[in-house]
Scaffold this motif. Structure first.
Motif, PDB file in Angstrom:
ATOM      1  N   TRP A 392      33.871  32.701  66.475  1.00 44.53           N
ATOM      2  CA  TRP A 392      34.644  31.540  66.056  1.00 44.53           C
ATOM      3  C   TRP A 392      36.097  31.738  66.458  1.00 44.53           C
ATOM      4  CZ3 TRP A 392      32.263  27.337  64.033  1.00 44.53           C
ATOM      5  CH2 TRP A 392      30.978  27.512  63.495  1.00 44.53           C
ATOM      6  N   ASN A 393      36.697  30.707  67.039  1.00 46.21           N
ATOM      7  CA  ASN A 393      38.129  30.711  67.313  1.00 46.21           C
ATOM      8  C   ASN A 393      38.769  29.660  66.411  1.00 46.21           C
ATOM      9  OD1 ASN A 393      38.944  32.499  69.815  1.00 46.21           O
ATOM     10  ND2 ASN A 393      36.915  31.650  70.217  1.00 46.21           N
ATOM     11  N   VAL A 394      39.534  30.147  65.436  1.00 47.81           N
ATOM     12  CA  VAL A 394      40.098  29.291  64.399  1.00 47.81           C
ATOM     13  C   VAL A 394      41.605  29.191  64.621  1.00 47.81           C
ATOM     14  CG1 VAL A 394      40.303  28.888  61.924  1.00 47.81           C
ATOM     15  CG2 VAL A 394      38.287  30.080  62.837  1.00 47.81           C
ATOM     16  N   MET A 395      42.135  27.970  64.546  1.00 46.61           N
ATOM     17  CA  MET A 395      43.544  27.702  64.814  1.00 46.61           C
ATOM     18  C   MET A 395      44.202  27.121  63.564  1.00 46.61           C
ATOM     19  SD  MET A 395      45.058  25.567  68.083  1.00 46.61           S
ATOM     20  CE  MET A 395      45.287  23.933  67.379  1.00 46.61           C
ATOM     21  N   PRO A 396      44.703  27.970  62.660  1.00 51.01           N
ATOM     22  CA  PRO A 396      45.454  27.462  61.507  1.00 51.01           C
ATOM     23  C   PRO A 396      46.829  26.972  61.961  1.00 51.01           C
ATOM     24  CG  PRO A 396      44.578  29.686  61.132  1.00 51.01           C
ATOM     25  CD  PRO A 396      44.519  29.422  62.594  1.00 51.01           C
ATOM     26  N   GLN A 397      47.179  25.744  61.613  1.00 48.82           N
ATOM     27  CA  GLN A 397      48.447  25.156  62.046  1.00 48.82           C
ATOM     28  C   GLN A 397      48.830  24.033  61.092  1.00 48.82           C
ATOM     29  OE1 GLN A 397      48.516  21.915  64.506  1.00 48.82           O
ATOM     30  NE2 GLN A 397      46.883  21.488  63.019  1.00 48.82           N
ATOM     31  N   GLN A 398      49.809  23.222  61.469  1.00 47.16           N
ATOM     32  CA  GLN A 398      50.453  22.382  60.464  1.00 47.16           C
ATOM     33  C   GLN A 398      50.075  20.901  60.507  1.00 47.16           C
ATOM     34  OE1 GLN A 398      52.316  24.649  62.517  1.00 47.16           O
ATOM     35  NE2 GLN A 398      51.968  26.111  60.877  1.00 47.16           N
ATOM     36  N   VAL A 399      50.161  20.238  61.634  1.00 46.80           N
ATOM     37  CA  VAL A 399      50.089  18.771  61.682  1.00 46.80           C
ATOM     38  C   VAL A 399      48.810  18.320  62.378  1.00 46.80           C
ATOM     39  CG1 VAL A 399      52.581  18.439  61.563  1.00 46.80           C
ATOM     40  CG2 VAL A 399      51.509  18.762  63.799  1.00 46.80           C
ATOM     41  N   ASN A 440      33.110  27.510  69.794  1.00 47.73           N
ATOM     42  CA  ASN A 440      33.119  27.304  68.344  1.00 47.73           C
ATOM     43  C   ASN A 440      34.568  27.307  67.870  1.00 47.73           C
ATOM     44  OD1 ASN A 440      30.149  27.500  68.199  1.00 47.73           O
ATOM     45  ND2 ASN A 440      30.540  29.631  68.777  1.00 47.73           N
ATOM     46  N   TRP A 441      35.189  26.150  68.061  1.00 45.76           N
ATOM     47  CA  TRP A 441      36.628  25.983  67.844  1.00 45.76           C
ATOM     48  C   TRP A 441      36.833  25.196  66.558  1.00 45.76           C
ATOM     49  CZ3 TRP A 441      39.999  22.157  71.106  1.00 45.76           C
ATOM     50  CH2 TRP A 441      41.360  22.310  70.776  1.00 45.76           C
ATOM     51  N   MET A 442      37.663  25.745  65.666  1.00 46.59           N
ATOM     52  CA  MET A 442      37.952  25.094  64.396  1.00 46.59           C
ATOM     53  C   MET A 442      39.456  25.061  64.189  1.00 46.59           C
ATOM     54  SD  MET A 442      36.683  26.129  60.534  1.00 46.59           S
ATOM     55  CE  MET A 442      34.958  25.835  60.914  1.00 46.59           C
ATOM     56  N   VAL A 443      39.968  23.895  63.857  1.00 44.26           N
ATOM     57  CA  VAL A 443      41.388  23.715  63.575  1.00 44.26           C
ATOM     58  C   VAL A 443      41.552  23.479  62.082  1.00 44.26           C
ATOM     59  CG1 VAL A 443      43.444  22.335  64.039  1.00 44.26           C
ATOM     60  CG2 VAL A 443      41.793  22.771  65.879  1.00 44.26           C
ATOM     61  N   LEU A 444      42.454  24.231  61.451  1.00 47.74           N
ATOM     62  CA  LEU A 444      42.788  24.062  60.035  1.00 47.74           C
ATOM     63  C   LEU A 444      44.200  23.506  59.951  1.00 47.74           C
ATOM     64  CD1 LEU A 444      41.425  27.429  58.564  1.00 47.74           C
ATOM     65  CD2 LEU A 444      40.273  25.195  58.638  1.00 47.74           C
ATOM     66  N   THR A 445      44.378  22.437  59.177  1.00 44.97           N
ATOM     67  CA  THR A 445      45.614  21.664  59.199  1.00 44.97           C
ATOM     68  C   THR A 445      46.097  21.363  57.794  1.00 44.97           C
ATOM     69  OG1 THR A 445      44.977  20.639  61.306  1.00 44.97           O
ATOM     70  CG2 THR A 445      46.616  19.472  59.997  1.00 44.97           C
ATOM     71  N   GLY A 446      47.420  21.259  57.631  1.00 43.18           N
ATOM     72  CA  GLY A 446      48.026  20.867  56.367  1.00 43.18           C
ATOM     73  C   GLY A 446      48.746  19.536  56.498  1.00 43.18           C
ATOM     74  N   ASP A 447      49.930  19.428  55.897  1.00 39.51           N
ATOM     75  CA  ASP A 447      50.934  18.393  56.111  1.00 39.51           C
ATOM     76  C   ASP A 447      50.667  17.025  55.499  1.00 39.51           C
ATOM     77  OD1 ASP A 447      53.401  17.364  57.428  1.00 39.51           O
ATOM     78  OD2 ASP A 447      51.990  16.171  58.576  1.00 39.51           O
ATOM     79  N   VAL A 448      49.453  16.472  55.598  1.00 40.57           N
ATOM     80  CA  VAL A 448      49.271  15.037  55.372  1.00 40.57           C
ATOM     81  C   VAL A 448      48.943  14.652  53.929  1.00 40.57           C
ATOM     82  CG1 VAL A 448      48.729  14.389  57.736  1.00 40.57           C
ATOM     83  CG2 VAL A 448      46.920  15.287  56.275  1.00 40.57           C
ATOM     84  N   HIS A 449      48.746  15.611  53.040  1.00 35.57           N
ATOM     85  CA  HIS A 449      48.511  15.350  51.612  1.00 35.57           C
ATOM     86  C   HIS A 449      47.204  14.611  51.349  1.00 35.57           C
ATOM     87  CE1 HIS A 449      53.238  15.192  51.295  1.00 35.57           C
ATOM     88  NE2 HIS A 449      52.780  16.335  51.810  1.00 35.57           N
ATOM     89  N   VAL A 450      46.289  14.662  52.278  1.00 31.26           N
ATOM     90  CA  VAL A 450      44.948  14.105  52.095  1.00 31.26           C
ATOM     91  C   VAL A 450      43.960  15.030  52.787  1.00 31.26           C
ATOM     92  CG1 VAL A 450      45.752  11.704  51.981  1.00 31.26           C
ATOM     93  CG2 VAL A 450      45.052  12.667  54.183  1.00 31.26           C
ATOM     94  N   GLY A 451      42.689  14.891  52.435  1.00 32.71           N
ATOM     95  CA  GLY A 451      41.659  15.658  53.106  1.00 32.71           C
ATOM     96  C   GLY A 451      41.010  14.831  54.195  1.00 32.71           C
ATOM     97  N   TYR A 452      40.950  15.389  55.408  1.00 26.80           N
ATOM     98  CA  TYR A 452      40.256  14.761  56.530  1.00 26.80           C
ATOM     99  C   TYR A 452      39.242  15.762  57.093  1.00 26.80           C
ATOM    100  CZ  TYR A 452      44.249  11.444  57.183  1.00 26.80           C
ATOM    101  OH  TYR A 452      45.230  10.495  57.046  1.00 26.80           O
ATOM    102  N   ALA A 453      38.169  15.229  57.672  1.00 27.98           N
ATOM    103  CA  ALA A 453      37.275  16.020  58.522  1.00 27.98           C
ATOM    104  C   ALA A 453      37.106  15.253  59.833  1.00 27.98           C
ATOM    105  CB  ALA A 453      35.924  16.227  57.852  1.00 27.98           C
ATOM    106  N   PHE A 454      37.397  15.907  60.942  1.00 32.02           N
ATOM    107  CA  PHE A 454      37.341  15.281  62.260  1.00 32.02           C
ATOM    108  C   PHE A 454      36.382  16.025  63.185  1.00 32.02           C
ATOM    109  CE2 PHE A 454      41.873  14.463  61.081  1.00 32.02           C
ATOM    110  CZ  PHE A 454      41.959  13.097  61.290  1.00 32.02           C
ATOM    111  N   ASP A 455      35.716  15.285  64.051  1.00 33.16           N
ATOM    112  CA  ASP A 455      35.206  15.852  65.293  1.00 33.16           C
ATOM    113  C   ASP A 455      36.335  15.783  66.314  1.00 33.16           C
ATOM    114  OD1 ASP A 455      32.632  16.391  64.448  1.00 33.16           O
ATOM    115  OD2 ASP A 455      31.805  14.497  65.169  1.00 33.16           O
ATOM    116  N   ILE A 456      36.653  16.914  66.939  1.00 33.38           N
ATOM    117  CA  ILE A 456      37.635  16.906  68.032  1.00 33.38           C
ATOM    118  C   ILE A 456      36.893  16.465  69.287  1.00 33.38           C
ATOM    119  CG2 ILE A 456      39.254  18.265  69.396  1.00 33.38           C
ATOM    120  CD1 ILE A 456      39.530  20.145  67.008  1.00 33.38           C
ATOM    121  N   LYS A 457      37.272  15.319  69.811  1.00 32.55           N
ATOM    122  CA  LYS A 457      36.547  14.714  70.924  1.00 32.55           C
ATOM    123  C   LYS A 457      37.200  15.038  72.267  1.00 32.55           C
ATOM    124  CE  LYS A 457      33.215  12.180  69.040  1.00 32.55           C
ATOM    125  NZ  LYS A 457      31.812  12.228  69.491  1.00 32.55           N
TER     126      LYS A 457
END
Length: 554
Positions: A392-399, A440-457
């Protein structure tokens, strides 16, 4: 996070303090006046103070003269490596005093690491010095530990013993770790409510917590604690103004870290931290602040904010700021299971386009010279993927990384503060992931004050295009108040963004379990934070399978 526009000062050049490269900007893009490195360095001299040595060293305090508990801000650990972990505390017998109640004296702090919580089997011990120049914070990099192991730690000053913290090391490099449980958190505006989610997080069975930014907010906090509405106590007036100086930021961390729920989460789990904007100033971009201040003035403020951040987080010496610059992006691994590339999307970014107002993508935002990460960090990220052997390659970041349209009409507006406002930068990252064969790429994101789940297309505008990864935003711990399950724009967002599989506007965090066959992601939500003691529940769970990017309901 802000969706409002702002006025900026005209300028003829944009400056990237990371690589000291000047780039000529088009007149419609350049808004703020240029500052030379020499001028900035002179103004920032205060922020590079180091503990004095020899005859000029600060006097050492007799620990017996510390009559009040110095561990009011708790303990923490962070950045677990296979053979080491960073331990942190900050001495403050008077946490709301500018000097923490210790003046300008040095204090010797003893520490212990044990394999049991009763400290019958002490593995390592030693002494460190809490210097006034670092706000009496202590950062102990304990080395020589056993990989993939749980440890307990504590500090002692005189007769005072700190709370016990629990931490752990990562598996050995290349080791066959079967699984990893992590949590992702962000955005904890003290004045917006209680840290109920942190109290629940302290009780979770996770190996590590990623804090994705907005650990504190620069905004003032009134005597009632804002939405906390204290009736049994009154906060000092020292907090009721915007933080701009080193003393301001240090005191604001003291307020936040004095919270017992945040202390509980830190004591129970190692944290991996990265900042977003509010640790310094809302929506700043590199050397540019929101108000269009002169760059020399803002970089002095940024140096103060970065210094206070390091002092108050479990970070190693490698992250100690040099004036207004700090190397916060870094890489951690969890055996052969996961590689974590922790990003900094604030310090090196180009100025936001279109005065940072929601706007359809256009020539200004799509200029290929624009960057969210800076050139050096972008190369570091792509090079790291090319050499990664992790599952797994996980990218914790902000926006928000994924496209997020605000409208059903075309052209739809998007955020100029997120990756949508830097599409060329996002395209380069996505191309780099593809070229490196990241599956197996996963991005973890903060900032927006809501929970989202996306497919990165592969192509966000084509719902039928291939999914190349997944992204999860972890909502906020407190920012935004109680929130609601379906915000007013819920229908619009879910319709305009078919790759958005989940949207919830309440508070909480994301829990992730990475395995050899799949990852499961749970959205953990509390119903309210303006009153303490709310319960927690899982509102949605998704899985993404190894070798088959894309989200499925669990």
């Amino acid at each position: 996070m802000a969706l409002t526009g702002r006025q900026r000062t005209p300028s003829e050049h944009a400056f990237s303090p990371h690589d000291a490269v000047l780039r000529t900007a088009a007149p419609h893009l350049a808004r703020r006046r240029f500052l030379t490195v020499t001028a900035a360095a002179a103004l920032l001299a205060f922020s590079t103070n180091r503990p004095a040595r020899g005859a000029t060293a600060a006097p050492e305090r007799d620990a017996a003269r510390i009559t009040d508990d110095p561990f009011t801000l708790g303990v923490a650990s962070g950045d677990p490596l296979p053979d080491s972990v960073l331990l942190w505390t900050r001495l403050a017998p008077e946490p709301f005093a500018e000097d923490g109640g210790l003046g300008q004296e040095r204090v010797v702090v003893y520490w212990e690491v044990a394999i049991d919580e009763w400290f019958a089997l002490v593995e390592q011990q030693g002494a460190a010095t809490a210097h006034p120049e670092y706000a009496h914070s202590v950062h102990v990099d304990v080395k020589g530990l056993t990989p993939d192991s749980t440890y307990y730690y504590r500090f002692r000053v005189g007769a005072w013993i700190s709370p016990v913290g629990r931490t752990r090391t990562a598996p050995a490099p290349g080791g066959d770790a079967d699984g990893l449980r992590l949590a992702a958190v962000a955005c904890q505006a003290y004045q917006d409510g209680y840290y109920t989610a942190h109290r629940h997080l302290a009780q979770e069975d996770v190996d590590v917590v990623f804090h994705l930014g907005d650990y504190l907010y620069e905004y003032g906090v009134n005597s009632a604690g804002g939405a906390r509405r204290y009736t049994d106590r009154k906060l000092p007036d020292v907090f009721n103004h915007e933080a701009t100086t080193l003393a301001d930021y240090r005191l604001r961390y003291a307020l936040y870290k004095n919270d017992p729920d945040l202390q509980a989460a830190h004591a129970q789990h190692p944290f991996v931290v990265t900042w977003d904007d509010h640790e310094t100033e809302n929506n700043y971009a590199g050397p540019y602040d929101e108000k269009g201040s002169p760059q020399d003035q803002f970089l002095v403020r940024r140096a103060a904010a970065y210094r206070a951040y390091w002092e108050n987080q479990p970070l190693r010496a490698d992250q100690l700021p040099q004036g207004p610059d700090a190397r916060l992006y870094r890489r951690l691994t969890w055996g052969s299971l996961a590689q974590f590339d922790i990003l900094d999307t604030r310090q090196y970014r180009s100025d936001q386009a279109y005065e940072d107002r929601p706007h359809p993508p256009g020539p200004e935002s799509d200029d290929p010279a624009r960057t969210l990460t800076g050139d050096a960090q972008e190369r570091w990220l792509l090079d790291g993927w090319r050499t990664s052997d992790a599952l797994w390659n996980v990218m914790p970041q902000q926006v928000c990384f994924s496209q997020r349209k605000f409208d059903l009409t075309a052209p739809a507006r998007v955020s100029m503060d997120a990756w949508d406002g830097y599409r060329a930068s996002r395209d380069r990252v996505m191309a780099g992931a593809k070229a490196a064969g990241v599956e197996n790429w996963m991005v973890l994101t903060g900032d927006v004050h809501v929970g989202y789940a996306f497919d990165i297309k592969e192509d966000f505008d084509d719902p039928a295009s291939k999914a190349v990864g997944t992204e999860f935003t972890c909502t906020s711990i407190a920012s935004g108040g109680d929130g609601t399950e379906k915000p007013a724009d819920w229908d619009t967002y879910m319709t305009a963004n078919p790759h958005m599989k989940y949207y919830d506007g309440r508070r909480g965090y994301v829990r992730v379990e990475l395995g050899r066959d799949e990852a499961q992601v749970d959205f953990r939500i509390v119903p309210a934070i303006t009153t303490p003691g709310a319960s927690i529940s899982t509102t949605a769970s998704f899985v993404t399978e190894v070798g088959s990017p894309g989200l499925k309901s669990a």
